[in-house]
Design a protein around this motif. Structure first.
Motif, PDB file in Angstrom:
ATOM      1  N   GLN A 261       3.266   3.283  -1.736  1.00  0.00           N
ATOM      2  CA  GLN A 261       3.755   3.280  -3.113  1.00  0.00           C
ATOM      3  C   GLN A 261       5.265   3.486  -3.206  1.00  0.00           C
ATOM      4  O   GLN A 261       5.937   2.852  -4.018  1.00  0.00           O
ATOM      5  CB  GLN A 261       3.031   4.354  -3.937  1.00  0.00           C
ATOM      6  N   GLU A 262       5.835   4.321  -2.356  1.00  0.00           N
ATOM      7  CA  GLU A 262       7.275   4.584  -2.389  1.00  0.00           C
ATOM      8  C   GLU A 262       8.060   3.314  -2.042  1.00  0.00           C
ATOM      9  O   GLU A 262       9.025   2.943  -2.734  1.00  0.00           O
ATOM     10  CB  GLU A 262       7.615   5.703  -1.405  1.00  0.00           C
TER      11      GLU A 262
ATOM     12  N   ASN B  12       0.809  -1.225   0.000  1.00  0.00           N
ATOM     13  CA  ASN B  12       0.000   0.000   0.000  1.00  0.00           C
ATOM     14  C   ASN B  12       0.836   1.266   0.000  1.00  0.00           C
ATOM     15  O   ASN B  12       0.366   2.314  -0.445  1.00  0.00           O
ATOM     16  CB  ASN B  12      -0.953   0.016   1.197  1.00  0.00           C
TER      17      ASN B  12
ATOM     18  N   ARG C 105       6.901   0.255  -2.142  1.00  0.00           N
ATOM     19  CA  ARG C 105       6.597  -0.752  -3.170  1.00  0.00           C
ATOM     20  C   ARG C 105       7.502  -0.588  -4.384  1.00  0.00           C
ATOM     21  O   ARG C 105       8.078  -1.552  -4.881  1.00  0.00           O
ATOM     22  CB  ARG C 105       5.132  -0.637  -3.580  1.00  0.00           C
ATOM     23  N   ASN C 106       7.647   0.654  -4.854  1.00  0.00           N
ATOM     24  CA  ASN C 106       8.506   0.916  -6.007  1.00  0.00           C
ATOM     25  C   ASN C 106       9.959   0.544  -5.706  1.00  0.00           C
ATOM     26  O   ASN C 106      10.667   0.000  -6.556  1.00  0.00           O
ATOM     27  CB  ASN C 106       8.417   2.378  -6.426  1.00  0.00           C
TER      28      ASN C 106
END
Length: 128
Positions: free
Chosen positions: A61-62, A59, A64-65
């Protein structure tokens, strides 16, 4: 009947934000440890190492990337298992020859030690 009471949720929001920052720090530290130990980086490993849920990792995003990027970087690197699978027949043959030579040497050493042991036992037997 509707209440006119205004809810004060600032404390709850600050606590949630602080918890999220702590989890982010745990994830950063876990990723650094995984990089130092050259371990495989994926969502499962990072979640286990950091102690945060996979849902948090997906959840955010930073994060996850970052994990996806590190995972793609590692795809290009060959693991020791992949290197073992890619051994050529010639290298396998040379490895077998080296191991056979080592076995022969150890067998000779073992025979020599057994002979010496028998001699020493004979000397001890003669003394008594």
């Amino acid at each position: 009947m509707k209440s006119k009471h205004i809810r004060n949720t600032e404390g709850v929001k600050k606590h949630a934000q602080m918890k999220s920052q702590e989890a982010t720090q745990k994830v950063d530290q876990a990723i650094q440890r995984l990089i130092k130990t050259k371990a495989k980086i994926n969502f499962n490993q990072v979640a286990m190492e950091s102690g945060v849920s996979k849902a948090f990792l997906y959840n955010n995003q930073e994060i996850r990337n970052r994990i996806e990027g590190l995972r793609k970087q590692q795809e290009g690197l060959k693991s020791s298992q992949a290197m073992k699978r890619n051994m050529t027949d010639a290298s396998k043959d040379s490895l077998i020859v080296a191991k056979n030579n080592r076995i022969k040497k150890l067998e000779e050493e073992n025979k020599h030690l057994k002979d010496e042991l028998m001699k020493l036992r004979g000397i001890i037997y003669d003394k008594f």
